[in-house]
Design a protein around this motif. Structure first.
Motif, PDB file in Angstrom:
ATOM      1  N   ALA A 157       0.829  -1.209   0.000  1.00 58.04           N
ATOM      2  CA  ALA A 157       0.000   0.000   0.000  1.00 58.04           C
ATOM      3  C   ALA A 157       0.862   1.257   0.000  1.00 58.04           C
ATOM      4  N   LYS A 158       1.954   1.222   0.753  1.00 58.34           N
ATOM      5  CA  LYS A 158       2.846   2.390   0.802  1.00 58.34           C
ATOM      6  C   LYS A 158       3.539   2.624  -0.528  1.00 58.34           C
ATOM      7  N   THR A 159       3.907   1.556  -1.221  1.00 58.89           N
ATOM      8  CA  THR A 159       4.534   1.732  -2.531  1.00 58.89           C
ATOM      9  C   THR A 159       3.564   2.303  -3.561  1.00 58.89           C
ATOM     10  N   LEU A 160       2.257   2.126  -3.317  1.00 55.84           N
ATOM     11  CA  LEU A 160       1.240   2.687  -4.207  1.00 55.84           C
ATOM     12  C   LEU A 160       0.868   4.115  -3.837  1.00 55.84           C
ATOM     13  N   GLY A 161       1.545   4.676  -2.825  1.00 54.96           N
ATOM     14  CA  GLY A 161       1.342   6.087  -2.482  1.00 54.96           C
ATOM     15  C   GLY A 161       0.483   6.340  -1.262  1.00 54.96           C
ATOM     16  N   ALA A 162       0.052   5.310  -0.548  1.00 53.97           N
ATOM     17  CA  ALA A 162      -0.775   5.518   0.652  1.00 53.97           C
ATOM     18  C   ALA A 162       0.088   5.960   1.821  1.00 53.97           C
ATOM     19  N   ASN A 163      -0.439   6.896   2.609  1.00 51.07           N
ATOM     20  CA  ASN A 163       0.289   7.321   3.804  1.00 51.07           C
ATOM     21  C   ASN A 163      -0.035   6.378   4.963  1.00 51.07           C
ATOM     22  N   GLU A 164       0.542   6.664   6.131  1.00 51.95           N
ATOM     23  CA  GLU A 164       0.365   5.782   7.289  1.00 51.95           C
ATOM     24  C   GLU A 164      -1.095   5.654   7.687  1.00 51.95           C
ATOM     25  N   TRP A 165      -1.798   6.785   7.696  1.00 48.47           N
ATOM     26  CA  TRP A 165      -3.197   6.788   8.117  1.00 48.47           C
ATOM     27  C   TRP A 165      -4.066   6.011   7.134  1.00 48.47           C
TER      28      TRP A 165
END
Length: 296
Positions: free
Chosen positions: A196-204
């Motif tokens: 998810a982070k590699t797809l641009g999602a932040n921590e929240w």
């Protein structure tokens, strides 16, 4: 005495057959080993005694009919105790949810020195008597406690007041959310979150859209257990509250106080309500266990 023993044995056999779906002839003829027979006998006896206890509670609560039972539930002190118990649960559940999620995330996602100590601290309410936990709170926040002088100087009352009851309830119900979420997070792994982070999602966004859906059943299971412990807590709350009627008296304390005042019907009416809450909790717990396949 022999006839009584025969009747008890027959009742035990019926319970064993009903609960475990076993052939009682095999039980009697020695097809099962001694330890298994002893265990089944103990469980059957416990179930029978529990049935007797439930019958006694119901008979005492409805001894004078339904109307007196309802009148007991409409008493001012009972309604205040029920409302206070509900408030304790409503406040302690969010506190332990935030605490449990933070601790579970830290332990499941990071390796750090003192990890075992943190796990031991989480399990502290399991190993300490609730009465001792209440005494610890008194020693910390009481008039002669560590923070007592400062609290007095700022006109803040913790002990024998609602804040102390919240502290005690939150402490004894602290481990459940963390203990249920930690294994779920460990089994879930880091890969979906990293994707998810590699797809641009932040921590929240990662937490709300990836992590939370994966732990929702374990989290809900922990919340059910937390609510049950919060609403049924007696020992720690009795120490810090002072058990003042219509002020600092929760529902379990009301049961004890009413019974001591020889108000048997009122005590057992409140006990029946608590028992119904326990039954609802067990039903929801069973549903969640099947949803999460905990039994498997």
């Amino acid at each position: 005495r022999s006839k009584m023993n025969e009747k008890l044995l027959a009742d035990d056999n019926k319970v064993i057959k009903r609960i475990f779906n076993l052939d009682t002839n095999a039980y009697m003829e020695g097809a099962l080993d001694v330890k298994t027979k002893e265990l089944l006998g103990l469980v059957a006896s416990a179930v029978l005694r529990c049935d007797d206890c439930i019958k006694y509670h119901l008979e005492t609560a409805f001894k004078k009919g339904v109307n007196p039972f309802i009148e007991n539930l409409m008493r001012t002190d009972f309604l205040h105790a029920a409302w206070l118990t509900l408030l304790l649960a409503v406040i302690s559940i969010p506190i332990n949810t935030v605490f449990g999620l933070c601790v579970a995330w830290s332990i499941a996602r990071h390796k750090f020195p003192g990890r075992a100590i943190v796990l031991s601290i989480i399990d502290l309410p399991f190993s300490i008597s609730p009465v001792v936990a209440g005494l610890m709170i008194v020693l910390l926040y009481g008039r002669q406690g560590w923070f007592g002088p400062w609290l007095q100087s700022h006109d803040i009352q913790i002990i024998f007041a609602f804040p102390g009851m919240v502290l005690a309830t939150s402490f004894v119900s602290m481990p459940f959310v963390a203990r249920e979420v930690i294994p779920v997070l460990e089994e879930f792994g880091k890969d979906p979150e990293e994707a998810a982070k590699t797809l641009g999602a932040n921590e929240w966004q990662t937490f709300w859209r990836v992590t939370l859906p994966s732990i929702r059943w374990g989290l809900l299971y922990g919340l059910i257990l937390t609510n049950a412990r919060a609403m049924g807590e007696f020992g720690a709350v009795s120490v810090v509250s002072g058990n003042i009627a219509s002020k600092t008296q929760s529902l379990p304390l009301f049961v004890e106080d009413a019974y001591k005042q020889y108000e048997t019907e009122a005590a057992f009416s409140a006990a029946v309500l608590l028992a119904l809450l326990a039954v609802v909790t067990l039903v929801v717990k069973e549903v969640l266990e099947r949803k999460t396949r905990i039994k498997d």
